[in-house]
Design a protein around this motif. Structure first.
Motif, short mmCIF file in Angstrom:
data_model
loop_
_atom_site.label_atom_id
_atom_site.label_comp_id
_atom_site.label_asym_id
_atom_site.label_seq_id
_atom_site.Cartn_x
_atom_site.Cartn_y
_atom_site.Cartn_z
N THR A 1 3.69 5.62 -5.71
CA THR A 1 3.54 5.60 -7.17
C THR A 1 2.51 6.61 -7.64
OG1 THR A 1 4.15 3.26 -7.21
CG2 THR A 1 3.03 4.13 -9.15
N PHE A 2 1.38 6.67 -6.95
CA PHE A 2 0.34 7.62 -7.33
C PHE A 2 0.80 9.06 -7.12
CE2 PHE A 2 -2.73 4.02 -6.42
CZ PHE A 2 -2.93 3.76 -7.75
N GLN A 3 1.62 9.30 -6.10
CA GLN A 3 2.15 10.65 -5.91
C GLN A 3 3.07 11.05 -7.06
OE1 GLN A 3 4.00 10.52 -2.06
NE2 GLN A 3 2.08 10.88 -0.96
N VAL A 4 3.88 10.09 -7.52
CA VAL A 4 4.77 10.37 -8.65
C VAL A 4 3.97 10.63 -9.91
CG1 VAL A 4 6.54 9.37 -10.13
CG2 VAL A 4 6.70 9.11 -7.66
N VAL B 1 0.84 -1.21 0.00
CA VAL B 1 0.00 0.00 0.00
C VAL B 1 0.87 1.25 0.00
CG1 VAL B 1 -1.73 1.28 1.30
CG2 VAL B 1 -1.90 -1.20 1.14
N THR B 2 1.94 1.23 0.80
CA THR B 2 2.84 2.39 0.83
C THR B 2 3.49 2.64 -0.53
OG1 THR B 2 3.32 1.90 3.16
CG2 THR B 2 4.82 3.39 2.02
N GLY B 3 3.93 1.56 -1.18
CA GLY B 3 4.53 1.70 -2.51
C GLY B 3 3.55 2.23 -3.54
N MET B 4 2.29 1.79 -3.48
CA MET B 4 1.30 2.27 -4.43
C MET B 4 0.97 3.74 -4.16
SD MET B 4 1.04 -0.19 -6.39
CE MET B 4 -0.16 0.58 -7.44
N ILE B 5 0.95 4.13 -2.89
CA ILE B 5 0.72 5.55 -2.59
C ILE B 5 1.85 6.39 -3.16
CG2 ILE B 5 0.66 7.23 -0.70
CD1 ILE B 5 -0.82 5.13 0.96
N MET C 1 7.98 5.72 -12.16
CA MET C 1 7.12 4.98 -11.24
C MET C 1 7.75 3.68 -10.75
SD MET C 1 3.50 5.42 -13.26
CE MET C 1 4.12 4.64 -14.74
N ALA C 2 8.94 3.35 -11.23
CA ALA C 2 9.54 2.06 -10.91
C ALA C 2 9.84 1.91 -9.43
CB ALA C 2 10.82 1.86 -11.72
N GLY C 3 10.24 3.02 -8.76
CA GLY C 3 10.60 2.92 -7.35
C GLY C 3 9.44 2.48 -6.48
N GLY C 4 8.29 3.12 -6.63
CA GLY C 4 7.13 2.76 -5.83
C GLY C 4 6.61 1.37 -6.14
N ILE C 5 6.62 1.00 -7.42
CA ILE C 5 6.15 -0.34 -7.79
C ILE C 5 7.09 -1.40 -7.26
CG2 ILE C 5 5.66 -1.84 -9.74
CD1 ILE C 5 4.79 0.61 -11.30
N SER C 6 8.41 -1.14 -7.32
CA SER C 6 9.38 -2.10 -6.79
C SER C 6 9.17 -2.30 -5.30
CB SER C 6 10.80 -1.61 -7.07
OG SER C 6 11.04 -1.53 -8.45
#
Length: 444
Positions: A371-374, A365-369, A386-391
């Protein structure tokens, strides 16, 4: 009488002065007219001269226009004749060339492919003798000559021979700090360059070599290539994609890099896994040692030792005057005490096994948040952003599942071992109660 005469004299005098003034004015007027006539004649002469010059220019322009019209007519006739001649020559060329036009297309396409090969392949480091002839064929607008066709064939033959060579060459080398120098390297056919640190990336546009960010485990070194060349054996591990796979190797993260992508949540999950592993190993070793002690105790039941079964047997031997119910309760108390010791730490393992996937979900959930911010800031046009949040989202999920499975397995195994030991203690306790019941029921 005298007054009249004086008045008449004065009258005559004033008349004569007025006549003199009129005569002077008339004279000035005549002189001004003469001057004006002279000026008018000068202006008329100037106008006549200007008119003559303009007429002469007009006549010259008319003559020039006539000449240009004649030249235009002549050029139009020449252009028409040239068009007819060109059409006849093109028809003649088409009839005489026949299928040579298709041959020229094939030759030119082959030359283009060969030119691309020469520009991008590592053979450009030492095999470029016929590059100019090949480029002439690519740029040509007419049928190639026999000399050019021979050069094309020689260029293809040169590249074929170069693709089978392991040869030492000197190339321009740019290190990681940006400094350029000459470097000795080995060329593995048309597949790659090998330097002192392994494979080198070849830039065909700039004709320079650069180091790869990451080398494969079995990458050949220059010293190995030298020994292969001296022995006459030309065998080496090559990249058949000509550097594409080696470039992708730099983008493949290592195990530690993959773990670092999990962020803080991933480190917490690994910490829980480490704590659970320590508990599982310690309790597993403890239970294994207890089982060995119980096996030894079963062989010598008359000598209770410092082990769970020995302590249960010690309860039986502690008091001789007791009822069967009291003995049963005392044994049950001892077995419950031993069971608590056997199951110590197992509840923590179960808690860690349940907590790990929940933390993985939290990381997801933290990673998806993130990603959406990016996406909100930079849009979704570039996936790399977006790769950082998805990873982080995926890695924490994997870590949570990977941590939960061994912890659950350890909890199950240790619980089974504890239950097995507890069953042994219960059986021994039941047998002691039965023996005491038989003893108390026998005659005195």
């Amino acid at each position: 009488m005298k007054l009249k005469t004086l008045a008449l004299a004065l009258s005559l005098l004033s008349i004569s002065d007025a006549a003199l003034a009129v005569d002077g004015l008339v004279e000035k007027t005549r002189q001004a007219q003469k001057s004006e006539q002279v000026h008018q004649k000068v202006r008329e002469a100037g106008f006549q001269q200007t008119e003559a010059e303009i007429r002469a220019q007009w006549d010259a322009l008319l003559a020039k226009r006539k000449k240009l019209n004649e030249e235009t007519d002549r050029l139009s006739d020449t252009f028409s004749q040239n068009e007819k001649s060109l059409a006849q020559l093109e028809e003649s060329l088409r009839l005489e060339s026949g299928s040579l036009g298709e041959l020229f297309g094939v030759v030119r396409q082959t030359a283009k492919d060969l030119a691309i090969e020469m520009d991008t392949s590592v053979t450009a480091a030492d095999r470029q003798q016929h590059a100019s002839v090949v480029q002439d064929i690519v740029d040509a607008k007419a049928l190639p000559s026999l000399k050019q066709l021979r050069g094309l064939w020689q260029g293809m033959n040169e590249q074929i021979q170069a693709s089978s060579e392991v040869r030492q060459v000197s190339v321009s080398y740019i290190n990681g700090e940006g400094y350029e120098s000459e470097l000795e390297a080995y060329r593995l056919g048309s597949f790659g360059l090998v330097g002192n640190q392994g494979y080198l990336a070849w830039n065909g546009e700039r004709k320079v070599a650069t180091p790869y960010l990451k080398q494969p485990d079995n990458a050949p070194m220059m010293s190995q290539m030298a020994s292969l060349s001296e022995s006459g054996i030309q065998m080496a591990v090559v990249d058949p994609s000509r550097g594409k796979m080696l470039e992708q190797l730099a983008h493949t993260p290592t195990f530690m890099e993959r773990l670092s992508q999990g962020g803080v949540v991933g480190k917490i999950i690994l910490g829980l896994l480490a704590v659970g592993a320590v508990i599982a190993l310690y309790r597993g070793g403890k239970l294994f040692w207890i089982r060995q002690q119980i096996k030894a105790q079963l062989k010598q039941p008359e000598q209770p030792g410092n082990n769970p079964l020995g302590r249960v047997l010690g309860v039986y031997d502690k008091e001789q005057n007791r009822s069967v119910e009291a003995l049963e309760l005392r044994l049950l108390e001892a077995i419950v005490d031993e069971q608590q010791g056997l199951e110590r730490g197992l509840s923590m393992l179960k808690l860690l096994a349940a907590l790990a996937p929940m933390l993985g979900l939290l990381g997801t959930v933290t990673g998806m948040i993130e990603t959406f911010q990016v996406i909100t800031q930079f849009g979704n046009g570039d996936p790399k952003v977006m790769a950082g949040g998805i990873s982080m989202a995926l890695v924490t999920t994997v870590l949570g599942l990977v941590s939960a499975m061994p912890l659950l397995l350890a909890h199950n195994l240790l619980s089974t071992q504890a239950d097995a030991i507890r069953n042994i203690l219960e059986k021994q306790g039941i047998s002691l109660v039965a023996a005491e019941a038989e003893k108390s029921g026998s005659p005195a």
